[in-house]
Design a protein around this motif. Structure first.
Motif, PDB file in Angstrom:
ATOM      1  N   GLY A 253       3.208 -61.986 -62.382  1.00 15.39           N
ATOM      2  CA  GLY A 253       2.187 -62.029 -63.331  1.00 15.39           C
ATOM      3  C   GLY A 253       1.184 -60.540 -63.113  1.00 15.39           C
TER       4      GLY A 253
ATOM      5  N   ARG B 167     -11.693 -66.291 -72.037  1.00 19.02           N
ATOM      6  CA  ARG B 167     -10.407 -65.802 -71.250  1.00 19.02           C
ATOM      7  C   ARG B 167      -9.939 -64.504 -71.470  1.00 19.02           C
ATOM      8  N   ARG B 168      -9.856 -63.991 -72.826  1.00 21.24           N
ATOM      9  CA  ARG B 168      -9.538 -62.648 -73.275  1.00 21.24           C
ATOM     10  C   ARG B 168     -10.326 -61.610 -72.522  1.00 21.24           C
TER      11      ARG B 168
ATOM     12  N   MET C 187      -9.592 -61.597 -68.693  1.00 23.14           N
ATOM     13  CA  MET C 187      -8.139 -60.538 -68.544  1.00 23.14           C
ATOM     14  C   MET C 187      -8.620 -59.260 -68.699  1.00 23.14           C
TER      15      MET C 187
ATOM     16  N   ARG D 288      -4.168 -55.848 -63.276  1.00 29.07           N
ATOM     17  CA  ARG D 288      -4.880 -57.122 -63.529  1.00 29.07           C
ATOM     18  C   ARG D 288      -3.779 -58.354 -63.554  1.00 29.07           C
ATOM     19  N   CYS D 289      -4.102 -59.578 -63.239  1.00 30.96           N
ATOM     20  CA  CYS D 289      -3.336 -60.783 -63.272  1.00 30.96           C
ATOM     21  C   CYS D 289      -4.077 -61.766 -63.613  1.00 30.96           C
ATOM     22  N   ALA D 290      -3.312 -62.986 -63.747  1.00 35.93           N
ATOM     23  CA  ALA D 290      -3.980 -64.124 -64.148  1.00 35.93           C
ATOM     24  C   ALA D 290      -4.577 -65.108 -62.966  1.00 35.93           C
ATOM     25  N   ARG D 291      -4.171 -64.520 -61.784  1.00 34.71           N
ATOM     26  CA  ARG D 291      -4.792 -65.152 -60.638  1.00 34.71           C
ATOM     27  C   ARG D 291      -6.056 -64.629 -59.985  1.00 34.71           C
TER      28      ARG D 291
ATOM     29  N   GLY E 296      -7.048 -71.489 -65.088  1.00 36.14           N
ATOM     30  CA  GLY E 296      -5.776 -71.302 -65.703  1.00 36.14           C
ATOM     31  C   GLY E 296      -5.642 -72.025 -66.826  1.00 36.14           C
TER      32      GLY E 296
END
Lengths: 474, 88
Positions: free
Chosen positions: A358, B16-17, B20, B74-77, B88
Motif C-alpha cells: 500500500g 479520508r480523501r 490521503m 503516502r500509505c493507508a496505514r 480504515g
C-alpha cells in the motif's frame, strides 16, 4: 489547502504539520557538507599561515623513520605536544560536526581519543625501517588490527560513535584535492568519466540481469547493481531509498559490498604488485574496480606505500596510485549517484509493479539528483583550484623548494591522519557476525558483476588507457 | 459543495480523501527519522557508508513496512506523529 478541505469545519480539518513547511537539507545537514567545511578550513588555515611566512608543519606532525624501539619512543615523546594539539584540533572540528548532526558528543570524544592514540601507534609502526619487509603498510595494519579486535572483542556501544568511516574518508578526500593540480582534474576528468561510465554500465546490467534471471525482485536487483557499479554502500542506500527497497534488501546488498570491498583491499594491491603495474595504472584499476571510496583509498595507498619501499622496482610516483584512484572513483563514478537514483526512481515509479503493502511513492523530481549528490566532491575541487591558484605565483623550482614542504606536505600529513582514522574504523566496524545472511542468489548476481568489473577495469586501465594513466602518474 | 448540505458519508469521504492527500510519511510516526537508528537497523551501513551522508537524502526507514520511504510518500496505514491514525 485545497478547495474540498477548506470547506470542512476546522474541527475535522487535517492539520498541516510543521515538517511540511520546513526546508530540507542545508549546508550543515550531513557529513558531506561538514567534510567540505572542515577540509577547506584546514586548507585555508594552512595557506594563511604559509602566506605569513610560517607553516603548519608543527601541527601536522608525523612519526619519523626509526629502527629501534627506544628511537620510536623518543620520537613520540619529542612530538607529544604536537600530537596533543593535533588531537584537540581534530576533536574540535569533528566534535562540532557531531553535535550539529545530533550525534552523541559524550560518546564521540572518548571514542575518538582511543581512535587517535591507536592511529598514532599504527603510524609509528609503519615508520619502522623494516615495516615494508613485512608488508606493514599503515592502511593494511589499521584494517587488520581493527578486524581482529572487532571480531574477537565486543566493542562497547559508546565506542562505535567515534568510528565515522565515511566522514573521515570524505575529509581526507577534500584534503587530497589540495595536493592535486586543478589542471590535472580538467585534463584527466573526461577519460576517467569515460572509462568509469563504460565499466559502471556494464557492471550494473550484468548484476541486474543476472539477479533477474535468478528470480530476484527488480528493486533488489537494482540496489545490488548500483552498489557494485557505482560507489558501494553509499550507492546501495541511495538506490534503496530511490526505489523504496525493503530494509533487508539494502542490508544484503551492503553486506555483499562490504565483503567484496574488504577482499579487494588486499587482492588489488598485491595482484598489481605481482603483475608489475605502475602506480598510475594500478590506481586507475583500483578506482574502476573497488566498490567503496574508503576501501579503494586503503588499497591505493597500500600500493603507493609498497611502491615507495620497492626501491624503484615499481614505476611511477607513489602518490599516483591514490591520485588516479581518486580521479577514477570520485570524478568518474561517485558524482553520478544522483543521476542513477533519479533514473531508477523514475523507472520504479512508472514502469515497475506497485507495492503490495500500500505504500504510494511520490512522483520523482529532478531535485533527487542534487539531494543525493556527494557534496564532498565540491570541496575536493575547490581545494584543488585554491592550491593551484596559490602555486601559480611560484616558479617550478620555488614550488618544490617552498610550497611543497611548507604548504602541501603538511596538508598531505593531515590527509594521512584522516585516512588512518578511516582505515582503523573500517576494521573496527566490520563485525562479520552482524552482517546479513546474503543467500546464494544475490551472492551469485553480485559476484558476476565483481568479475566483469575487475576484468574490464583491468583491460581498460592496463591496456587501452595504460599510456594515459602512466603519464598522469608522472 | 456546501458544508451544511453534506451527508455524513460525504464528510467521511472528504476527510479520508484529504487525509490521503496530507498524510505524508514525513508526518507519520512509523517513519524512523533517526539516522543513528537507521545505521543500527541496516547491517553494514556504517562500515563503508553512513546514514548521515548525502547519498541517503531524505529517505528514511518505515518501521511498519520495513521499507525505505521518502517524506512525500503516502500509505493507508498513516498514523500521525501526534497519535491520530487514519481509520480504515
Amino acid at each position: 489547502m485545497n478547495q474540498v478541505t477548506s470547506e470542512l469545519p476546522a474541527s475535522v480539518r487535517p492539520s498541516v504539520s510543521a515538517t511540511t513547511q520546513t526546508a530540507r537539507g542545508g549546508v550543515f545537514s550531513n557529513e558531506d557538507w561538514w567534510s567540505v567545511w572542515i577540509g577547506l578550513l584546514l586548507v585555508v588555515i594552512a595557506w594563511l599561515v604559509f602566506a605569513s611566512g610560517s607553516s603548519i608543519k608543527w601541527l601536522a606532525a608525523a612519526p619519523a623513520k626509526w629502527s629501534s624501539v627506544a628511537q620510536a619512543g623518543a620520537d613520540i615523546a619529542a612530538h607529544l605536544p604536537n600530537y596533543a594539539v593535533l588531537f584537540v584540533v581534530f576533536a574540535l572540528l569533528f566534535g562540532i560536526a557531531s553535535t550539529v548532526l545530533k550525534q552523541r558528543l559524550a560518546h564521540f570524544l572518548p571514542a575518538f581519543l582511543v581512535l587517535f592514540v591507536v592511529s598514532l601507534l599504527i603510524f609509528e609502526t609503519a615508520a619502522w625501517t623494516q615495516a615494508s619487509h613485512y608488508n606493514l603498510e599503515a592502511p593494511l595494519v589499521a584494517l587488520l588490527l581493527g578486524l581482529v579486535i572487532s571480531n574477537v572483542v565486543r566493542l562497547p556501544a559508546w565506542f562505535l560513535a567515534g568510528l565515522r568511516v565515511e566522514f573521515f574518508i570524505k575529509v581526507g578526500i577534500v584534503l587530497l584535492g589540495a595536493t592535486l593540480p586543478f589542471t590535472l582534474l580538467v585534463w584527466a576528468g573526461p577519460v576517467a568519466v569515460g572509462q568509469a561510465t563504460a565499466v559502471s554500465l556494464l557492471t550494473f546490467f550484468v548484476i541486474f540481469f543476472t539477479g533477474r534471471a535468478l528470480g530476484l525482485d527488480r528493486r533488489f536487483a537494482a540496489v545490488l547493481g548500483v552498489g557494485g557499479a557505482v560507489c558501494g554502500v553509499s550507492a546501495a542506500i541511495a538506490i534503496a531509498g530511490a526505489v523504496r527497497a525493503k530494509r533487508e534488501q539494502a542490508s544484503v546488498a551492503i553486506t555483499l559490498v562490504v565483503l567484496w570491498a574488504i577482499v579487494m583491499i588486499f587482492v588489488l594491491p598485491f595482484t598489481s604488485h605481482a603483475l608489475g603495474l605502475s602506480t598510475g595504472v594500478a590506481g586507475a584499476w583500483i578506482g574502476t574496480s573497488e566498490f567503496a571510496d574508503a576501501a579503494g583509498i586503503a588499497a591505493a595507498q597500500a600500493y603507493g606505500d609498497i611502491a615507495r619501499n620497492a626501491g624503484g622496482a615499481i614505476a611511477g610516483a607513489p602518490e599516483a596510485a591514490v591520485q588516479n584512484f581518486t580521479l577514477m572513483k570520485v570524478v568518474g563514478r561517485d558524482i553520478w549517484i544522483g543521476i542513477w537514483a533519479f533514473v531508477l526512481a523514475w523507472v520504479a515509479t512508472t514502469r515497475w509493479d506497485a507495492f503490495d503493502d500500500g505504500v504510494q511513492a511520490k512522483k520523482v523530481n529532478v531535485g533527487e539528483i542534487w539531494a543525493r549528490f556527494p557534496k564532498f566532491v565540491i570541496g575536493f575541487v575547490i581545494a584543488s583550484a585554491l592550491i593551484t591558484w596559490i602555486a601559480s605565483a611560484y616558479s617550478l623550482a620555488d614550488y618544490r623548494k617552498v610550497v611543497t614542504p611548507d604548504l602541501v606536505a603538511p596538508i598531505t600529513a593531515l590527509r594521512t591522519w584522516a585516512f588512518t582514522f578511516c582505515f582503523l574504523s573500517i576494521g573496527l566496524t566490520t563485525r562479520f557476525g552482524s552482517l546479513s545472511k546474503a543467500g546464494w542468489k544475490p551472492f551469485v548476481a553480485f559476484t558476476a558483476g565483481v568479475a566483469i568489473n575487475i576484468i574490464i577495469g583491468y583491460v581498460l586501465s592496463v591496456h587501452v588507457f595504460a599510456a594515459y594513466w602512466n603519464s598522469v602518474g608522472h | 459543495m456546501s458544508w451544511m448540505s453534506a451527508t455524513n458519508t460525504d464528510v467521511i469521504v472528504l476527510v479520508r480523501r484529504q487525509l490521503m492527500e496530507t498524510s505524508r510519511c514525513a508526518d507519520c510516526r512509523h517513519r524512523l527519522d533517526d539516522r543513528l537508528a537507521i545505521e543500527r537497523r541496516v547491517s553494514g551501513l556504517a562500515v563503508f557508508g553512513s546514514a548521515y551522508g548525502a547519498s541517503i537524502g531524505e529517505s528514511r526507514l518505515c518501521v511498519l513496512h520495513d521499507r525505505l520511504v521518502s517524506p512525500d510518500d503516502r500509505c493507508a496505514r498513516f498514523s500521525a506523529l501526534d497519535g491520530s491514525a487514519m481509520s480504515g
